[in-house]
Enzyme design. Sequence first.
Site, PDB file in Angstrom:
ATOM      1  N   LYS A 137       0.633  -1.807  -0.178  1.00 53.07           N
ATOM      2  CA  LYS A 137      -0.104  -0.013   0.426  1.00 53.07           C
ATOM      3  C   LYS A 137       1.188   1.592  -0.459  1.00 53.07           C
ATOM      4  CE  LYS A 137      -4.166  -0.055   2.865  1.00 53.07           C
ATOM      5  NZ  LYS A 137      -4.960  -0.088   3.842  1.00 53.07           N
ATOM      6  N   LYS A 218      -8.961  -9.261  -2.902  1.00 49.34           N
ATOM      7  CA  LYS A 218      -9.733  -9.541  -1.264  1.00 49.34           C
ATOM      8  C   LYS A 218     -10.912  -9.306  -2.400  1.00 49.34           C
ATOM      9  CE  LYS A 218      -7.977  -7.064   1.931  1.00 49.34           C
ATOM     10  NZ  LYS A 218      -7.923  -6.567   2.880  1.00 49.34           N
ATOM     11  N   LYS A 221     -13.634  -2.930   1.146  1.00 49.76           N
ATOM     12  CA  LYS A 221     -14.288  -1.522   1.179  1.00 49.76           C
ATOM     13  C   LYS A 221     -13.824  -0.379   0.168  1.00 49.76           C
ATOM     14  CE  LYS A 221     -13.627  -2.068   6.153  1.00 49.76           C
ATOM     15  NZ  LYS A 221     -12.294  -1.278   6.047  1.00 49.76           N
TER      16      LYS A 221
HETATM   17  P1  AMP Z   1     -10.658  -3.952   7.424  1.00 47.35           P
HETATM   18  O1  AMP Z   1     -11.823  -4.052   6.105  1.00 47.35           O
HETATM   19  O2  AMP Z   1      -9.400  -3.934   7.116  1.00 47.35           O
HETATM   20  O3  AMP Z   1     -10.488  -2.888   8.356  1.00 47.35           O
HETATM   21  O4  AMP Z   1     -10.733  -5.017   7.790  1.00 47.35           O
HETATM   22  C1  AMP Z   1     -11.865  -5.663   9.141  1.00 47.35           C
HETATM   23  C2  AMP Z   1     -11.837  -6.963   9.536  1.00 47.35           C
HETATM   24  O5  AMP Z   1     -12.598  -7.963   8.478  1.00 47.35           O
HETATM   25  C3  AMP Z   1      -9.945  -8.540   9.334  1.00 47.35           C
HETATM   26  O6  AMP Z   1     -10.041  -8.731  10.456  1.00 47.35           O
HETATM   27  C4  AMP Z   1     -10.539  -8.691   7.975  1.00 47.35           C
HETATM   28  O7  AMP Z   1      -9.462 -10.022   8.039  1.00 47.35           O
HETATM   29  C5  AMP Z   1     -11.933  -8.972   7.853  1.00 47.35           C
HETATM   30  N1  AMP Z   1     -11.663  -8.728   5.550  1.00 47.35           N
HETATM   31  C6  AMP Z   1     -11.235  -8.320   5.523  1.00 47.35           C
HETATM   32  N2  AMP Z   1     -11.789  -8.079   4.165  1.00 47.35           N
HETATM   33  C7  AMP Z   1     -12.018  -9.471   4.263  1.00 47.35           C
HETATM   34  C8  AMP Z   1     -12.345 -10.238   3.253  1.00 47.35           C
HETATM   35  N3  AMP Z   1     -12.296  -9.804   2.119  1.00 47.35           N
HETATM   36  N4  AMP Z   1     -12.122 -11.972   3.076  1.00 47.35           N
HETATM   37  C9  AMP Z   1     -12.206 -12.075   5.146  1.00 47.35           C
HETATM   38  N5  AMP Z   1     -12.018 -10.697   5.634  1.00 47.35           N
HETATM   39  C10 AMP Z   1     -11.466  -9.784   5.041  1.00 47.35           C
END
Ligand code: AMP
Length: 351
Positions: A137, A218, A221
Site C-alpha cells: 500500500k 480480496k 471496502k
Molecule cells: P478491514 O476492512 O481491513 O478493516 O478489515 C476488518 C476485518 O475484516 C479484518 O479482520 C479483516 O481481516 C477482515 N476482512 C476484510 N476483508 C476481508 C475479506 N475479503 N475476507 C475475509 N475477511 C476480510
Amino acid sequence: MSHTATDNRGIDDTVTSHRATNPAGTNRTIFSGIQPTGRLTLGNYLGALGRFVDLQHAARCVFCVVDLHALTVEHDPRRLHQLTRETATIYLAAGLDPAVCVLTRQSDVSAHTELMYLLESTAYVGELNRMIQFKEKGRGRPRTRVSLYTYPVLMAADILLYGGTEVPVGDDQRQHVELARDLAIRFNREYGRTFVVPEMSPATVGARVMDLQNPTAKMSKDAPADSLGSIRLLDPPEVIVRKVSRAVTDTSPDVGYDPENRPGVSNLLEILAGCTGESDPAALAGKYDGYAALKRDTADAVVGVLEPLQNRYAELAADPAHVDATLRLGAERARELAAPTLAAARTAIGL
Ligand code: AMP
Ligand code: TRP
C-alpha cells in the site's frame, strides 16, 4: 499449535486481574477491530464481524471501531466521522450486545496511542519493513503517511492493552497478529512479564472472501462505490442479487471447488458455505450442475444473512443518540480495562 499457555506462564498481577474480571469466567479475552475506511463488505462480515457475534458469549470481548487506523491513508474528516458511526451502528445491527461485550471507538481510549509509543520503542524497523500490507500500500512512495508504516504497532497496542488471548480476523491480518505476538514476547522478556501473548483466530470459512469481478483479489471496502465486485452489508437485496449473478466464474461447465485454479466459482461456494453455516465449501460443489442455480442459492443465502441486519440497522440509524450513548459507555469500560495494563507497561519500561 498453542503457544499461549507456555508464553503466559507466571504472568504478573496485571494480566491475571484482567482474567479475574472476565464475566464469562474463562481465561479467554477476545479483541478485534474494523477500520472505518469504507462501507463494510461481506468479507468483513464472514472474516470478522459475524464471528464477533458468535464469540461474544464465549469470553470477555472488546470490539473496537479502529478510527485511528483510518488516518493512515488519505481521508476526508467528515466522511471518517460518518463511517465511524455507520460502522458502530452495523456492529449493533449485526447483533453485538453492549450488555455482553465492550463496544468502543479506538480514539476514545487514549491508552491505545500511549501504549503504541512504548511498543514502538520495542519494535524494530526490520520487522515493519517486512509487513506485506505496507509493501503493497505505501512503501517507496514519498507521500505515504508515516502512520501507515507504524500501523501494525498500533494494532499490537490495541490487542495487548486488553490482554487479548484471541484475535478473530481475516487471513490478511495474520502477519500483523504475528507481530503483536513478537512484541509481547520481546517486551515480557526484556522488561518483565506484562502482556498476554495473543493468538490469531482465523475463520474456517470465509477467511478471505474474494472480489466477485476479480476473484484473485480480496473483496475490499476500499473498492469504488459502484464496483460490482464488493457486496456491501447495506446493499439492498436486488443489488446483492445483481452482483452475485454477474460474478465472474470460468469456462468449465461444471461446478467445482479449486481456489487456486477456479477462484471465481470457489469464492461463490465459500460465500454460500459462510452464509449457510456449512463448514466445507467443497462438499457444496457436488450439489450443483450449473452456475445459475449456484448463483441463485448464493444470492439467497447472502440476502438471508444480511436482510435482518439491514432491518435492525434502519431502526438503529433512526436513533443516532442511542448509538453515541452506547459508544460513550463502551469507552468508559474500555478505559477501565486498559488502565492497569498501560500502567504496568509504563512501570516495566522504566517510566
Ligand atoms: P478491514 O476492512 O481491513 O478493516 O478489515 C476488518 C476485518 O475484516 C479484518 O479482520 C479483516 O481481516 C477482515 N476482512 C476484510 N476483508 C476481508 C475479506 N475479503 N475476507 C475475509 N475477511 C476480510
Ligand atoms: N488492521 C486491522 C484490519 O485492517 C484492523 C485492526 C486494527 C485490528 N487493530 C486491530 C484487528 C486489532 C484486530 C485487532 O483489518
